[in-house]
Design a protein around this motif. Structure first.
Motif, mmCIF file in Angstrom:
data_model
loop_
_atom_site.group_PDB
_atom_site.id
_atom_site.type_symbol
_atom_site.label_atom_id
_atom_site.label_comp_id
_atom_site.label_asym_id
_atom_site.label_seq_id
_atom_site.Cartn_x
_atom_site.Cartn_y
_atom_site.Cartn_z
ATOM 1 N N VAL A 263 0.831 -1.210 0.000
ATOM 2 C CA VAL A 263 0.000 0.000 0.000
ATOM 3 C C VAL A 263 0.866 1.260 0.000
ATOM 4 C CG1 VAL A 263 -1.755 1.287 1.276
ATOM 5 C CG2 VAL A 263 -1.870 -1.203 1.184
ATOM 6 N N VAL A 264 2.007 1.193 0.685
ATOM 7 C CA VAL A 264 2.901 2.354 0.747
ATOM 8 C C VAL A 264 3.606 2.567 -0.588
ATOM 9 C CG1 VAL A 264 4.932 3.347 1.886
ATOM 10 C CG2 VAL A 264 3.261 2.032 3.221
ATOM 11 N N ILE A 265 4.108 1.463 -1.165
ATOM 12 C CA ILE A 265 4.869 1.573 -2.418
ATOM 13 C C ILE A 265 3.954 1.919 -3.590
ATOM 14 C CG2 ILE A 265 6.310 0.330 -4.074
ATOM 15 C CD1 ILE A 265 7.361 -1.335 -1.722
ATOM 16 N N MET A 266 2.890 1.135 -3.774
ATOM 17 C CA MET A 266 2.001 1.326 -4.928
ATOM 18 C C MET A 266 0.879 2.308 -4.566
ATOM 19 S SD MET A 266 3.450 -0.344 -7.295
ATOM 20 C CE MET A 266 2.185 -0.110 -8.530
ATOM 21 N N ASN A 267 1.280 3.524 -4.239
ATOM 22 C CA ASN A 267 0.283 4.558 -3.942
ATOM 23 C C ASN A 267 -0.259 5.140 -5.250
ATOM 24 O OD1 ASN A 267 2.032 7.030 -4.651
ATOM 25 N ND2 ASN A 267 3.305 5.924 -3.165
ATOM 26 N N SER A 268 -1.359 5.882 -5.133
ATOM 27 C CA SER A 268 -2.038 6.384 -6.331
ATOM 28 C C SER A 268 -1.136 7.276 -7.175
ATOM 29 C CB SER A 268 -3.308 7.146 -5.938
ATOM 30 O OG SER A 268 -2.989 8.249 -5.106
ATOM 31 N N ARG A 269 -0.291 8.051 -6.522
ATOM 32 C CA ARG A 269 0.600 8.948 -7.273
ATOM 33 C C ARG A 269 1.575 8.150 -8.139
ATOM 34 N NH1 ARG A 269 4.217 13.826 -4.540
ATOM 35 N NH2 ARG A 269 4.970 14.724 -6.508
ATOM 36 N N LEU A 270 2.118 7.063 -7.574
ATOM 37 C CA LEU A 270 3.096 6.265 -8.312
ATOM 38 C C LEU A 270 2.453 5.541 -9.487
ATOM 39 C CD1 LEU A 270 5.904 5.056 -8.689
ATOM 40 C CD2 LEU A 270 5.257 3.231 -7.103
ATOM 41 N N TYR A 271 1.318 4.851 -9.240
ATOM 42 C CA TYR A 271 0.777 4.071 -10.351
ATOM 43 C C TYR A 271 0.187 4.940 -11.453
ATOM 44 C CZ TYR A 271 -3.908 3.949 -7.968
ATOM 45 O OH TYR A 271 -5.097 4.249 -7.365
ATOM 46 N N GLN A 272 -0.238 6.151 -11.120
ATOM 47 C CA GLN A 272 -0.686 7.068 -12.176
ATOM 48 C C GLN A 272 0.508 7.558 -13.005
ATOM 49 O OE1 GLN A 272 -3.000 10.100 -10.215
ATOM 50 N NE2 GLN A 272 -4.612 8.652 -9.643
ATOM 51 N N LYS A 273 1.645 7.780 -12.332
ATOM 52 C CA LYS A 273 2.867 8.163 -13.055
ATOM 53 C C LYS A 273 3.343 7.038 -13.978
ATOM 54 C CE LYS A 273 5.068 11.626 -10.076
ATOM 55 N NZ LYS A 273 6.260 11.927 -9.213
ATOM 56 N N LEU A 274 3.269 5.799 -13.486
ATOM 57 C CA LEU A 274 3.718 4.660 -14.291
ATOM 58 C C LEU A 274 2.864 4.509 -15.553
ATOM 59 C CD1 LEU A 274 4.404 2.039 -11.456
ATOM 60 C CD2 LEU A 274 6.101 3.204 -12.877
ATOM 61 N N VAL A 275 1.571 4.720 -15.416
ATOM 62 C CA VAL A 275 0.696 4.643 -16.584
ATOM 63 C C VAL A 275 0.990 5.788 -17.559
ATOM 64 C CG1 VAL A 275 -1.701 4.878 -17.355
ATOM 65 C CG2 VAL A 275 -1.142 3.332 -15.490
ATOM 66 N N SER A 276 1.248 6.986 -17.013
ATOM 67 C CA SER A 276 1.586 8.132 -17.875
ATOM 68 C C SER A 276 2.871 7.876 -18.647
ATOM 69 C CB SER A 276 1.733 9.399 -17.017
ATOM 70 O OG SER A 276 0.530 9.715 -16.361
ATOM 71 N N ILE A 277 3.866 7.283 -17.969
ATOM 72 C CA ILE A 277 5.123 6.944 -18.635
ATOM 73 C C ILE A 277 4.881 5.941 -19.762
ATOM 74 C CG2 ILE A 277 7.337 5.750 -18.307
ATOM 75 C CD1 ILE A 277 7.431 7.007 -15.493
ATOM 76 N N SER A 278 4.000 4.982 -19.519
ATOM 77 C CA SER A 278 3.679 3.982 -20.549
ATOM 78 C C SER A 278 3.120 4.643 -21.792
ATOM 79 C CB SER A 278 2.669 2.968 -19.997
ATOM 80 O OG SER A 278 3.159 2.298 -18.867
#
Length: 308
Positions: free
Chosen positions: A133-148
């Protein structure tokens, strides 16, 4: 060289399977059937992931993006293919070819990166469950999708722009269902060796680096699962990863076959069949693979259908 701009005026003739008219009638039914399945299956995944609060997690956010990608990939190609399969003159304008080429390459490239991101999510869930929950927070996974998405766009620009700038001397008959980079190379009246080399190198990097990251993630995941003493928990962990791994194998196997082989050994008719599998069948398989083995998705679908 002086007739390099003729394609912008005349467009292209898409040959498809014109020399097999009876086959085209069968392919029309095949394409239409799988296109409708793709629409139903992927729209269902997107809707239930949005409406059901229990699915508001990173993995279903990634899965929704994957379904949206599959919808866009198929919709950017299927209508044109269906129309051409039912008419004798299979013409696409230069502008239509340009749009189709950029969009299809961008979406396909984005899916490569997104599948690697989903493997990272699986790795954190299995190998670092207490910190998930700490690592895969909403900010991180939204950034990862944007990078994709941005990576896919960049790869599209690298591949499509040089291919469309090649001079075409008189021959505008494109031996494919769509505007595709290897098929465009065959129309050029200049040496395309450098272009083919760049295509091969960039495709290799863009496909094999995410594939290597996925493989590495699953090596760590397998090691972590094998250390679990409970057989039931171990099987549950493997089942959790099976859906994503199946999608990865089907997708990357098809793409690598299509793009990472020497041009002199490329069978055009065989390539067309693989292309149909990639654009029509794979987007249908993804929601089936995820829903058939996923209790959360099946439960959410039941609640949606029952109105709860």
């Amino acid at each position: 060289m002086g007739r390099a701009n003729d394609s912008s005026l005349l467009g292209f003739i898409l040959l498809g399977f014109s020399d097999h008219p009876h086959l085209e009638a069968v392919l029309f039914v095949f394409d239409l059937f799988f296109y409708l399945l793709t629409l139903v299956g992927n729209f269902t995944i997107i809707i239930i992931s949005y409406l059901d609060p229990s699915l508001h997690t990173p993995i279903y956010f990634f899965l929704s993006n994957l379904s949206f990608l599959d919808l866009c990939i198929t919709t950017s190609l299927a209508p044109q293919t269906l129309v051409n399969l039912r008419r004798s003159e299979k013409i696409i304008t230069y502008g239509g070819c340009l749009v189709q080429l950029y969009i299809s390459l961008a979406l396909g490239s984005t899916e490569c990166i997104l599948l690697a991101v989903m493997a990272l999510d699986q790795y954190v869930a299995v190998c670092r469950p207490l910190y998930y929950v700490v690592i895969m927070n909403s900010r991180l996974y939204q950034k990862l999708v944007s990078i994709s998405w941005l990576s896919g766009l960049a790869n599209s620009l690298i591949h499509a722009t040089p291919a469309l700038q090649l001079p075409v001397c008189g021959n505008h008959r494109l031996d494919h269902f769509i505007c595709e980079v290897p098929a465009l190379f065959k129309l050029a009246c200049v040496d395309t060796t450098i272009n083919e080399l760049v295509l091969f190198v960039v495709s290799t990097l863009f496909l094999l680096i995410p594939a290597a990251l996925i493989l590495l993630s699953y090596v760590f995941i397998t090691q972590a699962v094998l250390r679990i003493k409970s057989v039931e928990v171990r099987h549950k962990a493997f089942r959790t990863c099976f859906s994503h791994l199946a999608v990865v194998i089907i997708f990357y196997g098809t793409i690598i076959y299509m793009y990472l082989q020497p041009s002199n050994s490329y069978d055009q008719d065989q390539g067309k069949c693989i292309f149909l599998f990639y654009t029509m069948v794979i987007p249908t398989l993804n929601p089936i693979i995820y829903t058939l083995r996923n209790k959360d998705v099946k439960g959410a679908l039941k609640r949606l259908l029952s109105g709860k």
